[in-house]
Design an enzyme around this catalytic site. Structure first.
Site, PDB file in Angstrom:
ATOM      1  N   HIS A 224     -22.186   7.715  20.354  1.00 46.51           N
ATOM      2  CA  HIS A 224     -21.701   8.233  19.067  1.00 46.51           C
ATOM      3  C   HIS A 224     -21.195   9.670  19.216  1.00 46.51           C
ATOM      4  CE1 HIS A 224     -22.130   7.243  14.578  1.00 46.51           C
ATOM      5  NE2 HIS A 224     -21.210   8.172  14.712  1.00 46.51           N
TER       6      HIS A 224
ATOM      7  N   ARG B 163     -18.691   1.760  13.223  1.00 45.98           N
ATOM      8  CA  ARG B 163     -20.139   1.598  13.012  1.00 45.98           C
ATOM      9  C   ARG B 163     -20.608   0.379  13.807  1.00 45.98           C
ATOM     10  NH1 ARG B 163     -20.276   6.037  11.885  1.00 45.98           N
ATOM     11  NH2 ARG B 163     -20.942   7.119  10.000  1.00 45.98           N
TER      12      ARG B 163
ATOM     13  N   ASP C 226     -18.521   3.243  20.967  1.00 46.76           N
ATOM     14  CA  ASP C 226     -19.125   4.562  20.718  1.00 46.76           C
ATOM     15  C   ASP C 226     -20.297   4.415  19.756  1.00 46.76           C
ATOM     16  OD1 ASP C 226     -19.138   7.453  20.985  1.00 46.76           O
ATOM     17  OD2 ASP C 226     -18.544   7.495  18.874  1.00 46.76           O
TER      18      ASP C 226
ATOM     19  N   CYS D  51     -12.755   0.646  10.140  1.00 49.29           N
ATOM     20  CA  CYS D  51     -13.131   0.437   8.739  1.00 49.29           C
ATOM     21  C   CYS D  51     -14.608   0.814   8.563  1.00 49.29           C
ATOM     22  CB  CYS D  51     -12.884  -1.018   8.335  1.00 49.29           C
ATOM     23  SG  CYS D  51     -13.802  -2.193   9.329  1.00 49.29           S
ATOM     24  N   PRO D  52     -15.040   1.070   7.321  1.00 51.55           N
ATOM     25  CA  PRO D  52     -16.455   1.434   7.116  1.00 51.55           C
ATOM     26  C   PRO D  52     -17.360   0.211   7.221  1.00 51.55           C
ATOM     27  CG  PRO D  52     -15.303   1.353   5.019  1.00 51.55           C
ATOM     28  CD  PRO D  52     -14.278   1.062   6.066  1.00 51.55           C
TER      29      PRO D  52
ATOM     30  N   LYS E 245      -7.970   7.419   7.249  1.00 54.25           N
ATOM     31  CA  LYS E 245      -7.608   8.659   7.965  1.00 54.25           C
ATOM     32  C   LYS E 245      -7.587   8.450   9.481  1.00 54.25           C
ATOM     33  CE  LYS E 245     -10.923  10.767   5.606  1.00 54.25           C
ATOM     34  NZ  LYS E 245     -11.132   9.809   4.503  1.00 54.25           N
ATOM     35  N   ILE E 246      -8.660   7.847  10.016  1.00 60.78           N
ATOM     36  CA  ILE E 246      -8.758   7.706  11.475  1.00 60.78           C
ATOM     37  C   ILE E 246      -7.815   6.612  11.973  1.00 60.78           C
ATOM     38  CG2 ILE E 246     -10.318   7.106  13.382  1.00 60.78           C
ATOM     39  CD1 ILE E 246     -12.601   8.378  11.636  1.00 60.78           C
TER      40      ILE E 246
ATOM     41  N   GLU F  25     -28.453   1.790  17.203  1.00 59.65           N
ATOM     42  CA  GLU F  25     -28.334   3.069  17.904  1.00 59.65           C
ATOM     43  C   GLU F  25     -29.331   4.124  17.431  1.00 59.65           C
ATOM     44  OE1 GLU F  25     -24.198   4.004  16.768  1.00 59.65           O
ATOM     45  OE2 GLU F  25     -24.980   5.741  15.687  1.00 59.65           O
TER      46      GLU F  25
ATOM     47  N   THR G 290     -15.289   2.468  17.445  1.00 57.88           N
ATOM     48  CA  THR G 290     -15.773   3.848  17.251  1.00 57.88           C
ATOM     49  C   THR G 290     -16.233   4.022  15.809  1.00 57.88           C
ATOM     50  OG1 THR G 290     -13.526   4.550  16.734  1.00 57.88           O
ATOM     51  CG2 THR G 290     -14.278   4.924  18.999  1.00 57.88           C
TER      52      THR G 290
HETATM   53  P1  NAI Z   1     -11.366   6.147   5.542  1.00 56.73           P
HETATM   54  O1  NAI Z   1     -12.195   5.931   4.323  1.00 56.73           O
HETATM   55  O2  NAI Z   1     -10.291   7.187   5.517  1.00 56.73           O
HETATM   56  O3  NAI Z   1     -10.697   4.765   6.000  1.00 56.73           O
HETATM   57  C1  NAI Z   1     -11.382   3.543   6.031  1.00 56.73           C
HETATM   58  C2  NAI Z   1     -10.353   2.448   5.805  1.00 56.73           C
HETATM   59  O4  NAI Z   1     -11.037   1.205   5.936  1.00 56.73           O
HETATM   60  C3  NAI Z   1      -9.722   2.489   4.408  1.00 56.73           C
HETATM   61  O5  NAI Z   1      -8.323   2.398   4.510  1.00 56.73           O
HETATM   62  C4  NAI Z   1     -10.330   1.273   3.726  1.00 56.73           C
HETATM   63  O6  NAI Z   1      -9.449   0.669   2.766  1.00 56.73           O
HETATM   64  C5  NAI Z   1     -10.540   0.357   4.913  1.00 56.73           C
HETATM   65  N1  NAI Z   1     -11.449  -0.736   4.607  1.00 56.73           N
HETATM   66  C6  NAI Z   1     -12.478  -0.774   3.714  1.00 56.73           C
HETATM   67  N2  NAI Z   1     -13.029  -1.997   3.689  1.00 56.73           N
HETATM   68  C7  NAI Z   1     -12.339  -2.750   4.592  1.00 56.73           C
HETATM   69  C8  NAI Z   1     -12.424  -4.095   5.015  1.00 56.73           C
HETATM   70  N3  NAI Z   1     -13.331  -4.928   4.471  1.00 56.73           N
HETATM   71  N4  NAI Z   1     -11.568  -4.531   5.948  1.00 56.73           N
HETATM   72  C9  NAI Z   1     -10.624  -3.694   6.480  1.00 56.73           C
HETATM   73  N5  NAI Z   1     -10.485  -2.406   6.095  1.00 56.73           N
HETATM   74  C10 NAI Z   1     -11.325  -1.943   5.173  1.00 56.73           C
HETATM   75  O7  NAI Z   1     -12.415   6.443   6.706  1.00 56.73           O
HETATM   76  P2  NAI Z   1     -12.150   7.192   8.078  1.00 56.73           P
HETATM   77  O8  NAI Z   1     -12.389   8.644   7.911  1.00 56.73           O
HETATM   78  O9  NAI Z   1     -10.875   6.724   8.660  1.00 56.73           O
HETATM   79  O10 NAI Z   1     -13.364   6.625   8.939  1.00 56.73           O
HETATM   80  C11 NAI Z   1     -13.411   5.271   9.377  1.00 56.73           C
HETATM   81  C12 NAI Z   1     -14.776   4.983   9.939  1.00 56.73           C
HETATM   82  O11 NAI Z   1     -14.972   5.736  11.133  1.00 56.73           O
HETATM   83  C13 NAI Z   1     -15.952   5.455   9.053  1.00 56.73           C
HETATM   84  O12 NAI Z   1     -16.269   4.476   8.097  1.00 56.73           O
HETATM   85  C14 NAI Z   1     -17.060   5.656  10.030  1.00 56.73           C
HETATM   86  O13 NAI Z   1     -17.796   4.460  10.094  1.00 56.73           O
HETATM   87  C15 NAI Z   1     -16.351   5.894  11.347  1.00 56.73           C
HETATM   88  N6  NAI Z   1     -16.615   7.230  11.901  1.00 56.73           N
HETATM   89  C16 NAI Z   1     -17.117   7.291  13.172  1.00 56.73           C
HETATM   90  C17 NAI Z   1     -17.390   8.510  13.751  1.00 56.73           C
HETATM   91  C18 NAI Z   1     -17.893   8.608  15.167  1.00 56.73           C
HETATM   92  O14 NAI Z   1     -18.248   9.712  15.610  1.00 56.73           O
HETATM   93  N7  NAI Z   1     -17.937   7.532  15.923  1.00 56.73           N
HETATM   94  C19 NAI Z   1     -17.186   9.767  13.011  1.00 56.73           C
HETATM   95  C20 NAI Z   1     -16.600   9.590  11.698  1.00 56.73           C
HETATM   96  C21 NAI Z   1     -16.357   8.340  11.171  1.00 56.73           C
END
Ligand code: NAI
Length: 332
Positions: free
Chosen positions: A295, A234, A258, A205-206, A154-155, A263, A232
């Site tokens: 964060h 983890r 971020d 990515c997560p 998504k992001i 942290e 931004t």
């Molecule tokens: P999402 O689940 O929609 O997208 C994550 C993407 O990473 C997916 O397309 C997945 O296939 C991919 N992925 C998984 N394992 C991978 C790997 N080994 N190598 C490359 N790509 C891989 O998650 P979303 O909503 O886009 O969030 C992404 C990250 O943003 C979250 O995991 C979280 O850590 C972080 N986040 C940070 C925030 C902040 O305030 N700084 C707030 C919300 C999320």
């Protein structure tokens, strides 16, 4: 439901009180974090609501259970701070907010990039002091640069679209491709190719076993020395000590963070009158080409509204219909 809200700040109290304006739930806001020393603060609540820097290890979960808690509402997307196996064994329901505002995070990643590149933070301080020199404020055009996006969920997708709008060539690496990204003009390439070709790299990515220290010394050695690296996602995606060595050796041009590996003990609280004990973090802050925010990428009005709405809806669904909505188990 009676809910004990741990680790709450003014903004949590504002958005959750607004969302609970019809007093559907009885909410008690507690300032302190939830951990083994504070779990006794629960009196007669059946639910707790917690954030990413609360501790939900086996001991805390066992205490929660013994106090009659049945429901743990995470007001976050991330859940790596919960011992899910123990929660399951104890029959505790754990829910989360899977998506609140992917725009907030993607836009903050762009803000870090733009601020670092054009040195807005340094220029602001200078101008306030009556220093109008442009020395060392030189930036580069984002237009035409190659941007590497790691994780196009998504992001990452929103971030890619913004970068395409800037006129960049966007490369991506993900364990699965996103058809909408491909249609928009994103090129998927192997990770090593992304690392070596990108002028700007942004992590979306997560954190999991595969991505822990994804950016380590060997990954950095593949990058251009002019690279701008933005995280931004983890903190533990980056080996901070390797990044510090690379900054010292001028192998990374700009670094925007971020999130930070350790942290939990720092972020979201005011330590401005204390001595920071984390020497690695303190070293990071000494570099003129590093920008750290605590964060806050998620921190927009829209995201806080959505977090409050979904968190309380998750609790209501369980209380009224016995339905587990956004249960964490569904996502593991
Ligand atoms: P999402 O689940 O929609 O997208 C994550 C993407 O990473 C997916 O397309 C997945 O296939 C991919 N992925 C998984 N394992 C991978 C790997 N080994 N190598 C490359 N790509 C891989 O998650 P979303 O909503 O886009 O969030 C992404 C990250 O943003 C979250 O995991 C979280 O850590 C972080 N986040 C940070 C925030 C902040 O305030 N700084 C707030 C919300 C999320």
């Amino acid at each position: 439901m009676k809910i004990a809200f741990f680790n709450t700040k003014d903004y949590d109290r504002f958005y959750f009180t607004q969302e609970n304006s019809r007093n559907e739930h009885s909410i008690r806001f507690i300032e302190t974090h939830l951990n083994e020393n504070t779990v006794h603060l629960i009196t007669n609540e059946t639910a707790v609501c917690v954030f990413i820097n609360d501790c939900l290890n086996a001991n805390v979960l066992t205490s929660l259970k013994s106090k009659g808690v049945k429901f743990i509402a995470l007001r976050s997307a991330g859940f790596n701070h919960v011992d899910l196996a123990t929660a399951k064994k104890l029959g505790l329901v754990v829910t989360r907010v899977p998506a609140y505002s992917p725009y907030a995070v993607a836009e903050h990643a762009v803000a870090l990039l733009m601020t670092l590149n054009r040195k807005i933070h340094r220029a602001h301080n200078r101008v306030r002091e009556g220093n109008f020199s442009l020395n060392n404020l030189l930036g580069f055009d984002i237009h035409g640069k190659t941007v590497g996006v790691i994780g196009t969920g998504k992001i990452g997708q929103i971030y890619s679209n913004i970068m395409l709008g800037f006129g960049c060539h966007v490369l991506a690496y993900d364990v699965k491709t996103n058809a909408e990204c491909i249609a928009a003009g994103v090129d998927y390439v192997p990770l090593n190719e992304l690392l070596s070709r990108s002028d700007i790299i942004s992590l979306h990515c997560p954190l999991n076993d595969e991505t822990h220290h994804l950016i380590d010394e060997s990954a950095i050695n593949l990058m251009k020395p002019t690279v701008t690296l933005i995280n931004t996602s983890r903190g533990k995606l980056i080996d901070t000590k390797a990044v510090i060595n690379a900054l010292k050796a001028q192998k990374i041009s700009l670094l925007g963070l971020d999130v930070y590996e350790e942290e939990e003990v720092l972020f979201f609280d005011d330590f401005s009158s204390s001595v920071i004990q984390d020497d690695v973090f303190a070293r990071l802050l000494t570099f003129p080409n590093v920008l750290v925010t605590s964060h806050q990428a998620f921190f927009t009005q829209e995201a806080l509204t959505q977090i409050a709405h979904v968190t309380l809806q998750n609790i209501s669904e369980f209380e009224q219909n016995g339905v587990i909505q956004n249960g964490v188990d569904n996502f593991t």
